[in-house]
Scaffold this motif. Structure first.
Motif, PDB file in Angstrom:
ATOM      1  N   TRP A 173       0.820  -1.215   0.000  1.00 31.04           N
ATOM      2  CA  TRP A 173       0.000   0.000   0.000  1.00 31.04           C
ATOM      3  C   TRP A 173       0.854   1.266   0.000  1.00 31.04           C
ATOM      4  CZ3 TRP A 173      -4.717   0.670  -1.479  1.00 31.04           C
ATOM      5  CH2 TRP A 173      -5.662  -0.358  -1.353  1.00 31.04           C
ATOM      6  N   CYS A 174       1.859   1.289   0.851  1.00 31.00           N
ATOM      7  CA  CYS A 174       2.733   2.469   0.920  1.00 31.00           C
ATOM      8  C   CYS A 174       3.490   2.658  -0.390  1.00 31.00           C
ATOM      9  CB  CYS A 174       3.722   2.332   2.082  1.00 31.00           C
ATOM     10  SG  CYS A 174       2.950   2.425   3.711  1.00 31.00           S
ATOM     11  N   GLY A 175       3.957   1.543  -0.980  1.00 30.07           N
ATOM     12  CA  GLY A 175       4.670   1.635  -2.244  1.00 30.07           C
ATOM     13  C   GLY A 175       3.795   2.173  -3.355  1.00 30.07           C
ATOM     14  N   LEU A 176       2.517   1.749  -3.379  1.00 30.26           N
ATOM     15  CA  LEU A 176       1.581   2.232  -4.394  1.00 30.26           C
ATOM     16  C   LEU A 176       1.358   3.740  -4.251  1.00 30.26           C
ATOM     17  CD1 LEU A 176      -0.474   1.776  -6.653  1.00 30.26           C
ATOM     18  CD2 LEU A 176      -2.174   1.200  -4.896  1.00 30.26           C
ATOM     19  N   VAL A 177       1.149   4.176  -3.008  1.00 34.20           N
ATOM     20  CA  VAL A 177       0.914   5.603  -2.766  1.00 34.20           C
ATOM     21  C   VAL A 177       2.176   6.415  -3.061  1.00 34.20           C
ATOM     22  CG1 VAL A 177       0.328   7.326  -1.020  1.00 34.20           C
ATOM     23  CG2 VAL A 177      -0.892   5.154  -1.079  1.00 34.20           C
ATOM     24  N   VAL A 178       3.341   5.862  -2.723  1.00 37.69           N
ATOM     25  CA  VAL A 178       4.597   6.535  -3.031  1.00 37.69           C
ATOM     26  C   VAL A 178       4.750   6.694  -4.537  1.00 37.69           C
ATOM     27  CG1 VAL A 178       7.105   6.228  -3.093  1.00 37.69           C
ATOM     28  CG2 VAL A 178       5.884   5.920  -0.958  1.00 37.69           C
ATOM     29  N   PHE A 179       4.411   5.639  -5.289  1.00 36.74           N
ATOM     30  CA  PHE A 179       4.492   5.697  -6.748  1.00 36.74           C
ATOM     31  C   PHE A 179       3.612   6.815  -7.300  1.00 36.74           C
ATOM     32  CE2 PHE A 179       2.118   4.479 -10.599  1.00 36.74           C
ATOM     33  CZ  PHE A 179       3.132   4.623 -11.535  1.00 36.74           C
ATOM     34  N   ILE A 180       2.369   6.878  -6.839  1.00 32.18           N
ATOM     35  CA  ILE A 180       1.430   7.879  -7.346  1.00 32.18           C
ATOM     36  C   ILE A 180       1.883   9.294  -6.989  1.00 32.18           C
ATOM     37  CG2 ILE A 180      -0.923   8.772  -7.157  1.00 32.18           C
ATOM     38  CD1 ILE A 180      -1.840   5.869  -6.695  1.00 32.18           C
ATOM     39  N   SER A 181       2.182   9.518  -5.707  1.00 28.03           N
ATOM     40  CA  SER A 181       2.543  10.863  -5.258  1.00 28.03           C
ATOM     41  C   SER A 181       3.882  11.316  -5.835  1.00 28.03           C
ATOM     42  CB  SER A 181       2.572  10.932  -3.729  1.00 28.03           C
ATOM     43  OG  SER A 181       3.452   9.971  -3.193  1.00 28.03           O
ATOM     44  N   SER A 182       4.855  10.411  -5.913  1.00 30.65           N
ATOM     45  CA  SER A 182       6.162  10.791  -6.451  1.00 30.65           C
ATOM     46  C   SER A 182       6.093  11.043  -7.950  1.00 30.65           C
ATOM     47  CB  SER A 182       7.203   9.712  -6.146  1.00 30.65           C
ATOM     48  OG  SER A 182       6.865   8.488  -6.765  1.00 30.65           O
ATOM     49  N   SER A 183       5.239  10.296  -8.651  1.00 30.21           N
ATOM     50  CA  SER A 183       5.069  10.520 -10.088  1.00 30.21           C
ATOM     51  C   SER A 183       4.427  11.880 -10.343  1.00 30.21           C
ATOM     52  CB  SER A 183       4.205   9.407 -10.702  1.00 30.21           C
ATOM     53  OG  SER A 183       4.845   8.155 -10.597  1.00 30.21           O
ATOM     54  N   LEU A 184       3.423  12.214  -9.540  1.00 34.86           N
ATOM     55  CA  LEU A 184       2.788  13.526  -9.662  1.00 34.86           C
ATOM     56  C   LEU A 184       3.791  14.640  -9.379  1.00 34.86           C
ATOM     57  CD1 LEU A 184      -0.614  12.814  -7.849  1.00 34.86           C
ATOM     58  CD2 LEU A 184      -0.313  13.379 -10.270  1.00 34.86           C
ATOM     59  N   GLN A 185       4.581  14.455  -8.330  1.00 33.34           N
ATOM     60  CA  GLN A 185       5.570  15.471  -7.974  1.00 33.34           C
ATOM     61  C   GLN A 185       6.627  15.623  -9.067  1.00 33.34           C
ATOM     62  OE1 GLN A 185       8.764  14.827  -4.984  1.00 33.34           O
ATOM     63  NE2 GLN A 185       7.750  16.445  -3.820  1.00 33.34           N
ATOM     64  N   GLN A 186       7.105  14.489  -9.569  1.00 27.48           N
ATOM     65  CA  GLN A 186       8.145  14.538 -10.585  1.00 27.48           C
ATOM     66  C   GLN A 186       7.635  15.172 -11.873  1.00 27.48           C
ATOM     67  OE1 GLN A 186      11.129  13.582  -9.501  1.00 27.48           O
ATOM     68  NE2 GLN A 186      12.008  14.420 -11.384  1.00 27.48           N
ATOM     69  N   ALA A 187       6.399  14.861 -12.252  1.00 25.73           N
ATOM     70  CA  ALA A 187       5.811  15.471 -13.446  1.00 25.73           C
ATOM     71  C   ALA A 187       5.617  16.972 -13.232  1.00 25.73           C
ATOM     72  CB  ALA A 187       4.479  14.802 -13.774  1.00 25.73           C
TER      73      ALA A 187
END
Length: 330
Positions: A84-98
């Protein structure tokens, strides 16, 4: 006293690394896409944390709370929490990086720091009490965000909007960490979430982006900085430091990453900031500091992609350190 001072110095260095990581993230986007950057840096972070896990495993059993001694339950919470944490990290970090493509490192740092205000608000849905003064923080943060990001016609920049969504995702991540960290090994949880985030990034990376070895090599310094220093070194420093400092002091020092991101963006990337944006940054930072005053420590003590949370209830019993690192930063 010496331990306290050394802990505070470590936290200052941690805030410095986290703050400069915004510059690394923005610089890295010149040659690779957001999924490529996050995927590689997350996998590097996983590798870097392996020796940390080995060292932590060698610590005495007395340093681990009773819940973790149940190996079966701990393993289950590790797997569920890591996914769960990895999934949320993926989503939030992708948004931040974009978002870093369209905004400055300084603005990204300040907007990301809004998680300190967002987390207690999300806590309302979990029936957590919120002090009245927090609503003053929300008003200040909203006013600061308006001056910092909203353009004429009441439209917010696309990059700033993505970073704001990332801050919401980071806040959800903090709440997840607050739930899972006390129930399993915090270092392993952090490492697993990086692994999950990195693996999820791979199909998106090859599907939506043009991946080239030349591009990765051109961005190797920013990627290595984000993976080794931000995920590995800063995480380790914060783990050690939070054993020696109080939760309020920890959160206050770490909040300086937003200021460091602004300064680093100006000095390293040559970014500029207008008078309006300066005022917005000051007001926003004031709201962030106000939100960190004692009272909401259960949620304010934890930190994103990439952070640790300090479980105050167990401070006297076990000095157990909760983990919440992503930034994603972070």
């Amino acid at each position: 006293m010496k331990k306290k001072m050394s802990g505070e110095l470590m936290l200052m260095l941690t805030a410095l690394i986290f703050g400069v990581s915004f510059v690394a993230q923005r610089a890295g986007m010149a040659h690779v896409g957001p999924f490529t950057f996050n995927g590689i840096r997350s996998l590097i972070g996983t590798v870097v944390l392996i020796p940390v896990m080995v060292l932590m495993d060698r610590q005495k059993k007395a340093d681990v709370p009773a819940e973790v001694t149940d190996a079966k339950a701990s393993k289950k919470n590790l797997l569920v929490g890591g996914l769960w944490c990895g999934l949320v990290v993926f989503i939030s970090s992708s948004l931040q990086q974009a978002g870093m493509i369209y905004t400055t490192a300084g603005k990204a740092g300040f907007i990301t720091a809004l998680y300190i205000v967002i987390v207690p608000i999300l806590g309302l849905f979990l029936k957590k009490k919120v002090r009245p003064i927090l609503w003053v923080s929300v008003l200040l943060a909203t006013a600061g965000l308006y001056l910092l990001s909203v353009k004429e016609g009441f439209s917010i920049g696309w990059g700033d909007f993505l970073i704001l969504l990332s801050a919401v995702g980071l806040s959800v991540h903090i709440i997840l960490i607050d739930h899972f960290s006390p129930k399993t090994d915090p270092v392993k949880l952090t490492s697993l979430q990086f692994l999950v985030s990195g693996v999820i990034s791979l199909p998106f990376m090859f599907t939506f982006e043009t991946v080239s070895w030349a591009g990765i090599m051109d961005s190797k310094i920013p990627i290595l900085y984000a993976g080794v220093l931000s995920c590995g070194v800063a995480y380790t420093l914060q783990t050690i430091a939070q054993k020696r400092t109080e939760p309020t002091v920890t959160s206050l020092i770490l909040s300086m990453e937003s200021v460091i991101a602004l300064i680093a963006g100006i000095l390293i990337l040559g970014e500029s900031i207008s008078v309006r944006e300066t005022m917005g940054s000051i007001i926003l930072f004031s709201g962030i500091l106000l939100a960190q005053l004692p009272g909401d420590l259960k949620f304010l003590e934890a930190r994103i992609p990439g952070t640790l949370g300090y479980n105050k209830k167990r401070q006297e019993e076990s000095q157990f350190i909760e983990v919440n690192y992503v930034k994603i930063s972070e």
